[in-house]
Design a protein around this motif. Structure first.
Motif, PDB file in Angstrom:
ATOM      1  N   MET A 120      -7.365  -5.319   4.186  1.00  0.00           N
ATOM      2  CA  MET A 120      -6.645  -5.542   5.447  1.00  0.00           C
ATOM      3  C   MET A 120      -5.160  -5.441   5.129  1.00  0.00           C
ATOM      4  O   MET A 120      -4.599  -6.258   4.394  1.00  0.00           O
ATOM      5  N   ILE A 121      -4.505  -4.384   5.646  1.00  0.00           N
ATOM      6  CA  ILE A 121      -3.102  -4.139   5.324  1.00  0.00           C
ATOM      7  C   ILE A 121      -2.206  -4.727   6.411  1.00  0.00           C
ATOM      8  O   ILE A 121      -2.404  -4.456   7.600  1.00  0.00           O
ATOM      9  N   ILE A 122      -1.246  -5.539   5.991  1.00  0.00           N
ATOM     10  CA  ILE A 122      -0.226  -6.037   6.922  1.00  0.00           C
ATOM     11  C   ILE A 122       1.141  -5.766   6.306  1.00  0.00           C
ATOM     12  O   ILE A 122       1.249  -5.449   5.126  1.00  0.00           O
ATOM     13  N   ILE A 174      -9.923   0.816   4.406  1.00  0.00           N
ATOM     14  CA  ILE A 174      -8.513   0.421   4.533  1.00  0.00           C
ATOM     15  C   ILE A 174      -8.221   0.292   6.027  1.00  0.00           C
ATOM     16  O   ILE A 174      -8.278   1.284   6.760  1.00  0.00           O
ATOM     17  N   VAL A 175      -7.945  -0.940   6.481  1.00  0.00           N
ATOM     18  CA  VAL A 175      -7.731  -1.159   7.915  1.00  0.00           C
ATOM     19  C   VAL A 175      -6.419  -1.896   8.166  1.00  0.00           C
ATOM     20  O   VAL A 175      -5.850  -2.534   7.279  1.00  0.00           O
ATOM     21  N   GLY A 176      -5.954  -1.811   9.396  1.00  0.00           N
ATOM     22  CA  GLY A 176      -4.722  -2.473   9.794  1.00  0.00           C
ATOM     23  C   GLY A 176      -4.230  -1.864  11.088  1.00  0.00           C
ATOM     24  O   GLY A 176      -4.745  -0.842  11.534  1.00  0.00           O
ATOM     25  N   ARG A 177      -3.258  -2.502  11.688  1.00  0.00           N
ATOM     26  CA  ARG A 177      -2.684  -1.944  12.920  1.00  0.00           C
ATOM     27  C   ARG A 177      -1.967  -0.633  12.578  1.00  0.00           C
ATOM     28  O   ARG A 177      -1.697  -0.354  11.402  1.00  0.00           O
ATOM     29  N   ASN A 227       0.720   2.071  11.651  1.00  0.00           N
ATOM     30  CA  ASN A 227       2.033   2.101  10.984  1.00  0.00           C
ATOM     31  C   ASN A 227       2.305   1.006   9.953  1.00  0.00           C
ATOM     32  O   ASN A 227       3.455   0.669   9.721  1.00  0.00           O
ATOM     33  N   VAL A 228       1.260   0.446   9.347  1.00  0.00           N
ATOM     34  CA  VAL A 228       1.513  -0.531   8.267  1.00  0.00           C
ATOM     35  C   VAL A 228       1.487   0.125   6.888  1.00  0.00           C
ATOM     36  O   VAL A 228       1.708  -0.537   5.878  1.00  0.00           O
ATOM     37  N   GLY A 229       1.187   1.434   6.845  1.00  0.00           N
ATOM     38  CA  GLY A 229       1.200   2.142   5.561  1.00  0.00           C
ATOM     39  C   GLY A 229      -0.164   2.373   4.950  1.00  0.00           C
ATOM     40  O   GLY A 229      -0.279   2.514   3.729  1.00  0.00           O
ATOM     41  N   LYS A 230      -1.204   2.428   5.772  1.00  0.00           N
ATOM     42  CA  LYS A 230      -2.563   2.618   5.243  1.00  0.00           C
ATOM     43  C   LYS A 230      -2.716   3.948   4.503  1.00  0.00           C
ATOM     44  O   LYS A 230      -3.237   3.995   3.387  1.00  0.00           O
ATOM     45  N   SER A 231      -2.262   5.033   5.133  1.00  0.00           N
ATOM     46  CA  SER A 231      -2.413   6.358   4.515  1.00  0.00           C
ATOM     47  C   SER A 231      -1.549   6.473   3.263  1.00  0.00           C
ATOM     48  O   SER A 231      -1.979   7.040   2.247  1.00  0.00           O
ATOM     49  N   THR A 232      -0.334   5.941   3.324  1.00  0.00           N
ATOM     50  CA  THR A 232       0.561   5.976   2.154  1.00  0.00           C
ATOM     51  C   THR A 232      -0.077   5.226   0.989  1.00  0.00           C
ATOM     52  O   THR A 232      -0.026   5.671  -0.163  1.00  0.00           O
ATOM     53  N   LEU A 233      -0.699   4.087   1.291  1.00  0.00           N
ATOM     54  CA  LEU A 233      -1.352   3.295   0.247  1.00  0.00           C
ATOM     55  C   LEU A 233      -2.513   4.071  -0.367  1.00  0.00           C
ATOM     56  O   LEU A 233      -2.651   4.128  -1.591  1.00  0.00           O
ATOM     57  N   MET A 234      -3.356   4.692   0.469  1.00  0.00           N
ATOM     58  CA  MET A 234      -4.490   5.423  -0.092  1.00  0.00           C
ATOM     59  C   MET A 234      -4.020   6.580  -0.963  1.00  0.00           C
ATOM     60  O   MET A 234      -4.535   6.799  -2.068  1.00  0.00           O
ATOM     61  N   ASN A 235      -3.032   7.327  -0.498  1.00  0.00           N
ATOM     62  CA  ASN A 235      -2.513   8.438  -1.297  1.00  0.00           C
ATOM     63  C   ASN A 235      -1.970   7.949  -2.642  1.00  0.00           C
ATOM     64  O   ASN A 235      -2.168   8.586  -3.679  1.00  0.00           O
ATOM     65  N   ALA A 236      -1.294   6.795  -2.622  1.00  0.00           N
ATOM     66  CA  ALA A 236      -0.742   6.229  -3.860  1.00  0.00           C
ATOM     67  C   ALA A 236      -1.863   5.787  -4.807  1.00  0.00           C
ATOM     68  O   ALA A 236      -1.781   5.994  -6.019  1.00  0.00           O
TER      69      ALA A 236
END
Length: 296
Positions: free
Chosen positions: A94-96, A13-16, A18-27
């Motif tokens: 790629m999270i945006i 899970i990659v991205g700049r 503060n795009v919500g990478k950790s929140t997405l993985m936890n979800a």
């Protein structure tokens, strides 16, 4: 299902920042194993989250946001973690952020390997009032890279997460599971405890405290169901120490209280927690010191 063969693989899970990478993985895994805060640079380690369902084991790897603003040893280490994770992944997300694609996003895009299937995930899509702009926005980003698929999601509302899992599964190799069915992370309780304290530190002091602060485990003991946790918050100077402690120790008490509650929820038992604040100047620009504190 189109294929009952078990599938298993690593999803980066990659991205700049503060795009919500950790929140997405936890979800996606249904548990909090990667810490979140509004402050950039919250995730500093490669964190693995595991979800096993429907003949599939998804092994998500949350990475630090790719750093462009500072060039110290810490940021060089974080960026190395990102690039190493990309080369070892079976699938890349790629999270945006919906409606936003700037130079920092482009720098991450430039890192993506062409040989690994990459899915464009447009997070926070619920915040876009005019949904008609999402498709042209997605097409513009997709014209810059040969993405395998695009999925708009909302990590906080769990919107479209099943669709995303379906797309990921298509590209995972046929493999036996790597982890046990009920595993949710490969990280130790000791590591997770320090991460929880670091999350609260950034949440309560984030706007004032420079990013050069970290949390280290001094001692972790378990007696039956009780865990005794002793951690130190490392800051760069005395002024930062007083910020963390707060007036009459109120802020440090809040950090401790919230951290203990999160630990008890994650570990499923009582926790005794003690936190100290220590001044350690220059730790973030010392490669040997970073390794000692668990940075890869």
């Amino acid at each position: 299902m189109e294929n009952s063969q078990f599938r298993c693989g690593y999803i980066a899970i990659v991205g700049r920042p503060n795009v919500g990478k950790s929140t997405l993985m936890n979800a996606l895994i249904g548990a909090k194993v990667s810490i979140t805060s509004r402050k950039a640079q919250t995730t500093r380690h490669r964190i693995t989250g595991i979800q096993t369902k429907d003949q599939t084991q998804f092994v998500y790897v949350d990475t630090p946001g790719f750093q462009t603003r500072h060039s110290n040893a810490l940021n060089r280490t974080l960026n190395r973690t990102v690039t190493n994770t990309l080369t070892a992944a079976d699938v890349i997300l790629m999270i945006i952020e919906a409606g936003t694609f700037g130079p920092a996003d482009q720098q991450v895009l430039d890192l993506l390997p062409k040989k690994v299937p990459c899915i464009l995930v447009i997070n926070k899509s619920d915040r876009v009032k005019d949904k008609a702009i999402l498709m042209p926005f997605a097409q513009k980003v997709m014209s810059a890279f040969p993405f395998a698929a695009v999925v708009p999601v909302s990590a906080t509302l769990r919107f479209q997460l099943e669709s995303l899992e379906g797309e990921i599964r298509k590209y995972l190799p046929e493999n036996e599971p790597i982890f046990a069915e009920d595993d949710i992370t490969d990280r130790s309780e000791k590591f997770l405890a320090t991460e929880i304290v670091r999350e609260k530190l950034f949440r309560f002091v984030g706007d004032e405290l420079p990013y050069t602060s970290t949390v280290v485990m001094e001692k972790f003991e378990q007696e039956g169901n009780l865990r005794r946790v002793f951690v130190a918050i490392l800051v760069d100077r005395d002024g930062h120490k007083s910020m963390v402690i707060g007036n009459k120790g109120v802020r440090l008490k809040e950090i401790s209280s919230q951290s203990r509650q999160d630990m008890e929820k994650l570990f499923g038992g009582p926790v005794y927690l003690e936190i100290w604040v220590k001044v350690k100047s220059g730790w973030a620009d010392n490669e040997a010191g970073l390794r000692a504190y668990g940075y890869e």
